[in-house]
Scaffold this motif. Structure first.
Motif, mmCIF file in Angstrom:
data_model
loop_
_atom_site.group_PDB
_atom_site.id
_atom_site.type_symbol
_atom_site.label_atom_id
_atom_site.label_comp_id
_atom_site.label_asym_id
_atom_site.label_seq_id
_atom_site.Cartn_x
_atom_site.Cartn_y
_atom_site.Cartn_z
ATOM 1 N N LEU A 139 0.806 -1.221 0.000
ATOM 2 C CA LEU A 139 0.000 0.000 0.000
ATOM 3 C C LEU A 139 0.837 1.269 0.000
ATOM 4 N N PRO A 140 1.817 1.431 0.907
ATOM 5 C CA PRO A 140 2.600 2.678 0.870
ATOM 6 C C PRO A 140 3.345 2.888 -0.435
ATOM 7 N N MET A 141 3.860 1.819 -1.020
ATOM 8 C CA MET A 141 4.588 1.969 -2.279
ATOM 9 C C MET A 141 3.643 2.305 -3.433
ATOM 10 N N ILE A 142 2.442 1.729 -3.423
ATOM 11 C CA ILE A 142 1.458 2.070 -4.459
ATOM 12 C C ILE A 142 1.056 3.535 -4.338
ATOM 13 N N MET A 169 1.330 9.162 -6.225
ATOM 14 C CA MET A 169 1.691 10.562 -6.017
ATOM 15 C C MET A 169 2.657 11.059 -7.090
ATOM 16 N N CYS A 170 3.568 10.211 -7.497
ATOM 17 C CA CYS A 170 4.616 10.633 -8.439
ATOM 18 C C CYS A 170 4.191 10.535 -9.899
ATOM 19 N N LEU A 171 3.241 9.655 -10.204
ATOM 20 C CA LEU A 171 2.861 9.430 -11.602
ATOM 21 C C LEU A 171 2.370 10.691 -12.309
ATOM 22 N N PRO A 172 1.450 11.475 -11.714
ATOM 23 C CA PRO A 172 1.028 12.702 -12.414
ATOM 24 C C PRO A 172 2.173 13.662 -12.687
ATOM 25 N N ALA A 173 3.134 13.746 -11.761
ATOM 26 C CA ALA A 173 4.286 14.621 -11.973
ATOM 27 C C ALA A 173 5.104 14.161 -13.177
ATOM 28 N N ALA A 174 5.284 12.845 -13.310
ATOM 29 C CA ALA A 174 6.027 12.325 -14.458
ATOM 30 C C ALA A 174 5.301 12.609 -15.767
ATOM 31 N N ILE A 175 3.972 12.484 -15.750
ATOM 32 C CA ILE A 175 3.184 12.772 -16.955
ATOM 33 C C ILE A 175 3.271 14.252 -17.310
ATOM 34 N N ILE A 176 3.180 15.110 -16.305
ATOM 35 C CA ILE A 176 3.291 16.559 -16.542
ATOM 36 C C ILE A 176 4.660 16.893 -17.133
ATOM 37 N N ASP A 177 5.708 16.256 -16.615
ATOM 38 C CA ASP A 177 7.053 16.484 -17.151
ATOM 39 C C ASP A 177 7.128 16.103 -18.629
ATOM 40 N N ALA A 178 6.570 14.924 -18.938
ATOM 41 C CA ALA A 178 6.623 14.466 -20.331
ATOM 42 C C ALA A 178 5.887 15.424 -21.259
ATOM 43 N N ARG A 182 0.344 23.837 -5.502
ATOM 44 C CA ARG A 182 -1.001 23.287 -5.680
ATOM 45 C C ARG A 182 -1.005 21.763 -5.820
ATOM 46 N N TYR A 183 0.142 21.171 -6.037
ATOM 47 C CA TYR A 183 0.198 19.739 -6.341
ATOM 48 C C TYR A 183 -0.390 18.900 -5.207
ATOM 49 N N ALA A 184 0.017 19.173 -3.971
ATOM 50 C CA ALA A 184 -0.483 18.393 -2.834
ATOM 51 C C ALA A 184 -1.974 18.614 -2.621
ATOM 52 N N ILE A 185 -2.461 19.806 -2.930
ATOM 53 C CA ILE A 185 -3.893 20.084 -2.780
ATOM 54 C C ILE A 185 -4.693 19.208 -3.741
ATOM 55 N N TYR A 186 -4.223 19.079 -4.970
ATOM 56 C CA TYR A 186 -4.921 18.263 -5.957
ATOM 57 C C TYR A 186 -4.917 16.776 -5.570
ATOM 58 N N LEU A 187 -3.830 16.320 -4.946
ATOM 59 C CA LEU A 187 -3.697 14.904 -4.609
ATOM 60 C C LEU A 187 -3.905 14.653 -3.114
ATOM 61 N N GLN A 188 -4.730 15.465 -2.500
ATOM 62 C CA GLN A 188 -4.958 15.339 -1.058
ATOM 63 C C GLN A 188 -5.585 14.008 -0.684
ATOM 64 N N ALA A 189 -6.386 13.417 -1.571
ATOM 65 C CA ALA A 189 -7.012 12.128 -1.263
ATOM 66 C C ALA A 189 -5.959 11.045 -1.074
ATOM 67 N N VAL A 190 -4.924 11.063 -1.904
ATOM 68 C CA VAL A 190 -3.844 10.083 -1.788
ATOM 69 C C VAL A 190 -3.086 10.294 -0.476
#
Length: 304
Positions: free
Chosen positions: A59-62, A67-76, A92-100
């Motif tokens: 669970l923690p690794m997933i 958390m990191c996947l959207p950042a990688a997509i934004i970079d690409a 704003r990044y943490a606000i968008y992913l607050q559920a995670v």
């Protein structure tokens, strides 16, 4: 020493008593600071399942990957489309992913403290030269550090992507620094709230439910009331409503202190200097108050 049967039969017994002796420990005794560091390290590793079973790592690794996947997509997208700025601000990044973040906190805060209470292992810590404050500092610090790793890692990816896309170095570095400050404050506030709720019960399931309920209900209620106030034209109230949810509280602090764009309805942050100071004081009060409540909790269970 011969047995009774051997004495009775007149036979010889081969039993031996070996005196292996007792040797005193003459080495360096590291003391409380070393114990705090060891407990901090063990708790931080445990927050990501390191040193535990494979199932504990899933669970923690997933959640870390999510958390990191959207950042990688934004970079690409930024690199290959040649954007002139990142689509998402660092703050704003943490606000968008607050559920995670909320799910991670709900899973790991009870793991950090509820298990010790349930299996009554906390007194074992205090059998060593360790005081109640050492335990609280180590657990609080480890949970905050684990959350900071979770929230700062995607910001590092965003920053690396921005540099690869050759976006302005000064602007990106300033934004990255503000994002790290906001992530650190968010981690401290959420760590305190999560540990207080988790330490209130030795049952891990109750702790998980409590953390999810507090974060979800408070944010949902604040967002709903903000939407109502916005629809009625009462925009001045929106800037104060953020005080009643941890996520919106941090958003208000970074809006006033770091010059970020507010994620509140209509983009209305704290209305003025006075409101911004109130936001910051409430955030610091939550951190200090959580620490004090944890100290009181461990005094009540007879730990010093």
């Amino acid at each position: 020493m011969p047995s009774e049967s051997a004495l009775r039969d007149g036979s010889r017994d081969d039993s031996r008593i070996h005196n292996i002796g007792y040797r005193h420990y003459d080495g360096e005794r590291l003391g409380r600071a070393s114990i705090r560091r060891a407990l901090f390290s063990q708790s931080l590793r445990g927050a990501y399942g390191l040193g535990r079973s494979g199932r504990s790592k899933v669970l923690p690794m997933i959640l870390f990957a999510v958390m990191c996947l959207p950042a990688a997509i934004i970079d690409a997208v930024t690199v290959y489309v040649h954007l002139t700025k990142l689509p998402v601000e660092y703050t704003r990044y943490a606000i968008y992913l607050q559920a995670v973040i909320g799910l991670y906190l709900a899973a790991q805060a009870p793991q950090s403290v509820s298990r010790d209470l349930r299996f009554k292992t906390v007194p074992l810590y205090f059998s060593r030269p360790m005081e109640r404050v050492d335990y609280v500092i180590a657990k609080f610090g480890a949970m905050a550090a684990a959350l900071f790793v979770l929230t700062a890692a995607p910001l590092v990816l965003l920053y690396a992507g921005a540099l690869l896309a050759k976006l302005p170095f000064g602007t990106q570095t300033a934004g990255f620094g503000k994002g790290l400050l906001a992530a650190a404050l968010l981690s401290l506030v959420l760590a305190g709230i999560g540990l207080v709720l988790a330490a209130a019960t030795p049952r891990r399931g109750f702790g998980v439910a409590a953390v999810i309920a507090v974060l979800t209900i408070s944010y949902g209620a604040v967002s709903s009331v903000e939407a109502i106030a916005y629809s009625r034209g009462n925009t001045g109230a929106i800037g104060w409503l953020g005080l009643f949810s941890p996520i919106t509280l941090i958003d208000g602090v970074q809006t006033w202190w770091l010059g970020a764009h507010s994620a509140a309805v209509g983009g209305y942050g704290p209305p003025g200097l006075g409101a911004g100071i109130v936001y910051l004081l409430v955030a610091l009060g939550l951190i200090g108050g959580s620490f004090a409540l944890l100290m009181r909790r461990y005094r009540k269970v007879g730990l010093g």
